[in-house]
Design a protein around this motif. Sequence first.
Motif, PDB file in Angstrom:
ATOM      1  N   GLY B  87       0.862  -1.326  -0.246  1.00 48.24           N
ATOM      2  CA  GLY B  87      -0.078   0.004   0.221  1.00 48.24           C
ATOM      3  C   GLY B  87       0.756   1.003  -0.007  1.00 48.24           C
ATOM      4  N   CYS B 193      -4.429   7.116  -7.932  1.00 51.69           N
ATOM      5  CA  CYS B 193      -4.945   5.860  -8.375  1.00 51.69           C
ATOM      6  C   CYS B 193      -6.552   6.023  -9.434  1.00 51.69           C
ATOM      7  N   ARG B 244      -9.052   2.709   1.420  1.00 49.65           N
ATOM      8  CA  ARG B 244      -9.064   2.319   0.378  1.00 49.65           C
ATOM      9  C   ARG B 244      -9.824   3.285  -0.902  1.00 49.65           C
ATOM     10  N   GLY B 247      -6.255   1.703  -6.909  1.00 50.88           N
ATOM     11  CA  GLY B 247      -5.961   0.491  -7.420  1.00 50.88           C
ATOM     12  C   GLY B 247      -4.543   1.600  -7.906  1.00 50.88           C
ATOM     13  N   GLY B 261      -1.919  -1.429  -9.297  1.00 46.74           N
ATOM     14  CA  GLY B 261      -3.000  -2.265  -8.566  1.00 46.74           C
ATOM     15  C   GLY B 261      -3.197  -1.704  -6.942  1.00 46.74           C
ATOM     16  N   THR B 262      -1.574  -1.562  -6.852  1.00 46.55           N
ATOM     17  CA  THR B 262      -1.201  -1.791  -5.012  1.00 46.55           C
ATOM     18  C   THR B 262      -2.013  -0.544  -4.125  1.00 46.55           C
ATOM     19  N   ALA B 263      -2.558  -0.779  -3.289  1.00 44.83           N
ATOM     20  CA  ALA B 263      -3.456  -0.242  -2.443  1.00 44.83           C
ATOM     21  C   ALA B 263      -3.248   1.172  -2.297  1.00 44.83           C
ATOM     22  N   ALA B 484      -4.732  -1.170   3.067  1.00 47.89           N
ATOM     23  CA  ALA B 484      -3.618  -2.686   2.261  1.00 47.89           C
ATOM     24  C   ALA B 484      -4.475  -3.549   3.321  1.00 47.89           C
TER      25      ALA B 484
END
Lengths: 556, 556
Positions: B87, B193, B244, B247, B261-263, B484
Motif C-alpha cells: 500500500g 489511483c 482504500r 489501486g 493495483g497497489t492499494a 491494504a
Amino acid sequence: MAEKYTVGIDFGTLSGRAVVVRVSDGLELASSEYLYPHAVMEKSLPDGTVLGPEYALQHPLDYLGVFQHAVPDALRSSGVSAADVVGIGIDFTACTVLPTQGDGTPLCLLPEYAGRPHAWVKLWKHHAAQGQADRINALAHSRREPWIARYGGKISSEWAFPKALEVLEQDPEIFHRASKWIEAADWAVWQLCGVETRNPCTAGYKEMYQDGKYPSSEYLKALNPEFDQILEKLGHTLSPLGSRAGGLTPEAAGWTGLLEGTAVAVGNVDAHVTAPAANATAAGQMVLIMGTSTCHIMSGESLEEVPGMCGVVDGGITPGLYGYEAGQSGVGDLFGWMVNHATPPEYHARAQEQGVSVHQILTEDASRQAIGEHGLMALDWLGGNRSVLVNAELSGVFVGLTLATRAPDLYRALLESTAFGTRTILEAFEASGVPVNELIVAGGLMKNPLLMQIYADVTGRELSLVASHQGGALGSAIFAAVAADQYPDITEAARAMGKNHKAVYKPILENQKAYDRLYAEYKRLHDYFGRGANEVMKRLKAMRAEVLLERGAVSD
Amino acid sequence: MAEKYTVGIDFGTLSGRAVVVRVSDGLELASSEYLYPHAVMEKSLPDGTVLGPEYALQHPLDYLGVFQHAVPDALRSSGVSAADVVGIGIDFTACTVLPTQGDGTPLCLLPEYAGRPHAWVKLWKHHAAQGQADRINALAHSRREPWIARYGGKISSEWAFPKALEVLEQDPEIFHRASKWIEAADWAVWQLCGVETRNPCTAGYKEMYQDGKYPSSEYLKALNPEFDQILEKLGHTLSPLGSRAGGLTPEAAGWTGLLEGTAVAVGNVDAHVTAPAANATAAGQMVLIMGTSTCHIMSGESLEEVPGMCGVVDGGITPGLYGYEAGQSGVGDLFGWMVNHATPPEYHARAQEQGVSVHQILTEDASRQAIGEHGLMALDWLGGNRSVLVNAELSGVFVGLTLATRAPDLYRALLESTAFGTRTILEAFEASGVPVNELIVAGGLMKNPLLMQIYADVTGRELSLVASHQGGALGSAIFAAVAADQYPDITEAARAMGKNHKAVYKPILENQKAYDRLYAEYKRLHDYFGRGANEVMKRLKAMRAEVLLERGAVSD
C-alpha cells in the motif's frame, strides 16, 4: 578694564574636569580632565580588603589630584594669568559622602582605618544601604514625617542618611569616631579654603534638610537609638549657593597655581549647576540633563508637593526660589542596553564598515520610520522608575512584538518611551501648580537629532539646547564669579555667562497628533503596571531575588 | 509468512519525503526527499507574471515529482521488492488547494491559464484572502451559523472557502471554469489511483464540513450571489481515513516503481497522521507537533465546544472519535526570531567557535538558570494567538526587563511562554469536558531537552516522545497498511507500527510549584491583553497598518 576669569571644576564619577572661563561672557578658554587613579572601588580597597556586593567607594586623595593636575593644566592652556583669576567653584556628584575627623581628615586616611570599608568615601552609586533606606521610608510614613512628601514620598538608598545608618550598624566604631559626616562637595571646598561650609543643595536634596532643620532626634532614635548622633556630625549652618566659602589657602594655591586668597564658592551638585550654565535660572525654565539617566532641574515661585519628584528645596538651585528636581533613572542606559544586549551582529557589522557607532546605525534606520510604524510600545523602566512613580521595583516592558520586529524598531520604541516618561513628569509638575515654561536640554544625548525631535513632538514643546558641552564646569565657574563679587547674583551671572540656543527643535503638528495617540497607550500601561493594578513586576523581581539568595546560600 | 511493506509520503511546504515501512512493526527501512523545483511562488509565476502581496502558490507537477523520484529512490534504498509493498499513503500540508477540470487537470496546466495566478495551487500559507475570511466570519456570526462554534468562533484565511471566494471575486472566469475545488491531498491521491476521493480530515478542518454538510447555499449566496456554486465543486462523499481510494494506475506504477493495483489510501493532513505514528489514536492522547508552530491533535469521545480550538471533526483523526485540533501560531518561530533579531554578536561568535548553533548556546546558558531567575514574563504572541484567543491582532510582550537582562534570559522567557500557552490550551480542553490523559511530543523541537523539561514542569505532566523522526511519512504508511487490509483499523495498525517513548520527561515537583507562580502571572497578562481589558495591541497594529498604507500610497 582687564578681563577677569574664574575656574569651574566638575567632579564626575571617574574624573574631574576643570575649565577656565571668562567672566564677562562665559567664554570657555581651556579645560583639562584628571582621571581618578582609584576610579570606583567596587571589589576591594587599596590594601586588598574585599568589599561586599553593591559597594561603590572612592579615594579622597583622587579629588585633590584634580586640584593638583587639572586646574594648573587648564590654566596653562588658557594662557590666563593667575592674577586675573578671581574665583574658583566646584560641583560634585551627590550624594557622595564621607566620615572625617573634626579637622576634616578623612577617616580612611588614618592608618588604623585603611582596611575598614566604612571609613571610605561612599560614592553616589553605592547601593548597599537599601535595607536602611526601606526602614527610613517606612518609619517616615508611619510617623507621618512632614519632610517625606518633599521627596515624592520616598528617599533613595543613595542619600546621606541611609549611608550613615549603614555605617552605624555595620561598623559602629567608624560612626562614633567620625566627628563629621560630610558631602564630598563640601569636603573639597574645605580643602581649598580651610573653612568648613555646608551647601543647601546637598543638604536639601540628599540630607532631608527642610524648613530649617534635619529630621528630628526622636525620629532618628526610633530608627536606631544612637542614630540621632548623626545630627552633630552634619553642619547646621548652610551657606547660600554662590556665596564665598573662603579664600584659597597657601597650600591649595600651590596645588592649583592660583593666588592665595582667591575666592572659593560654596559647593554644589553637578546637575544643579547646569541651570546657570544654560542661563535657565528663572522659575519655569526646566533643564533636562540627559545622559545615562535624566535629571530635571527647575526653579519655581511657590512650594508645591509634586507627586514623584526627587525633591524640592528652598534655594536649592537659585537663592530665593524653590528648586525642584525630578528624574528618570534610565535613559541613555536603555539605549546602551539595546545596543549591547539586544542588537544582532548585522548592525554591528554595518557600524564597523562605516566607522560609526551602532547607536548611529540604529538611529539612521529608526529615523526612516513614520510614527507608529514599528507597532511597539515600551515602558522605560529598565532601571526602575524615579519620577513620577518612585519605584525601583518597576521594570521595562515591550508590547507589540511580532516576527517582523527588528532592532531599529525596538531602539526607536525605547527612545520614544523615555520621551513619554518626560512628558509624564511635565504633566505632574503642571498639574501640581508648578508651571513649566521652557525646556532646555543639556548632556550627551542632546547630540541625537532624532531623539530631540521625538522629545519636541511628544511634549509638544520647543527644545532649547545648552550652548556649552561642559555645562557642569561652566556652571561652577558662574557660581565662582558670583562668589568673587563679579555679579550681584546667580541670575545676573547666568545671563552674562550662561547660554542656550533657543528653540533648536520645534514640535511638528502632525507628529504631535500621532504621538498623542501613542502617549495615551503609554499612559494606560504606565498606570496599569505602575499604580498597583498588576504588581507583576514587583513579584517577578521578588522571585528573582529569592532565587539568587537561595543560589548564594547554596554556593556558600 | 513474508514481511509486507507500505510507502508513506509526507508532502511538506518545500519538499516531499517518502519512507518505506515494515508493516509488522513500523520499522522505517529507507527514506528519500524530493525538493519541489518551484518551491513556493511568492513573487511571480513560471511565465513571469508578478504576484500580489501575501501570495504563496505552488506548481502541481512538483508533487508528481515526489512520486517519480522520492518513492523509487526510497524503494531502491530499502532493498524491498515492489511485490512486497502492499500500500501507499500520503499526507499533505493543508489547506493547500487548487481548481481543476472535471478530469482533475489543474487549470494552471492549461496553456490559456498559465499566466493567471488564481489558476494555480494556493499553498496553506497564501494569506491574500484575509478580507474574504473576515466577511465569512462576520456573516457566520451574524447569521448564527452553527458550524462556526466548531472552529473556536473563527475560521482562518488559510482555509478553502476564503481562498475560493478570493478566486471568484478576483478572477471569476477561473472560478467558473473550475469543475473541482480540491485539496492537494485529494488531488495527489487521484493522480495515483485515477479515482477522485475526498478525505474527511481536510473537509472537516478546512472546508467547514460539519454534521454531514458544508455551509448552506443561503449563507454562501449572502457572501456573494454566485458563491453557492462552490458546493458543486467540492466532493460530497467523504471516504473514511484509512480506507482504500483505489489501486495504483499503470502510469503511477511507472512513476513509483510499485506494482499496478497497489492499494492507495485516502489522503490526510500532515499533523493529523502523526497521531498513529506516535501510537496515540485513543481518546485523550494529545500529540503536540512542535516546530515553527505547534499543532495539538487529540481525539475525544464526545463532541464538545472547546473555546479557541482550531476545529473538531467527526472522525477527523481516527474513525469513530471526534478529532480535536488546537494550535499555537508561533513557537519555534519565536526562538528563531530571538536568535536572528535580538541576540548580540558575542553569542553568535561563541556558537561559531564551538561549531554549534546559536540556539544551542542560548539554551546552554538558559539551562543554568533557576526558574524565575531571569525575572521576565513573555506573552508568546509574536505570530498572533491561535488557541485559545483566536486573534491574529495580538502581539508579543516582554515584562520585567532590566539593564541586567541578557539574551539567554529573553530566550528562556520565550521558551517558557510557549509552555504557558500550551498549558492554557490543556486547561481549555479539560474545562470543556474533553480530558487530556497523555502528552506525546513530535516535531523538531522535541530535541531540545530544556524546552521539554520546561513543558513537563509547566504542565505538570509527563511527556512522551514520538519514536520516529519522520512522524508524518510513518503515519501515512500506517494508513496505507489499513487501506491494504493489513490491520482491521487505525488503532490496531498504530499499536503495531507507531511508537512513542513513554514519559521521557517527568515534572519535578519543586519546579512545578515555581512555574505555578509564574503561570499565574502569565494568565493575568494573557487575560488583560487578550480579553479586551486593554486592546493596545490591536490599536498599535492598526496604527502600523495605517502608516504603511499611507506610505504605500505616497510611494505609488
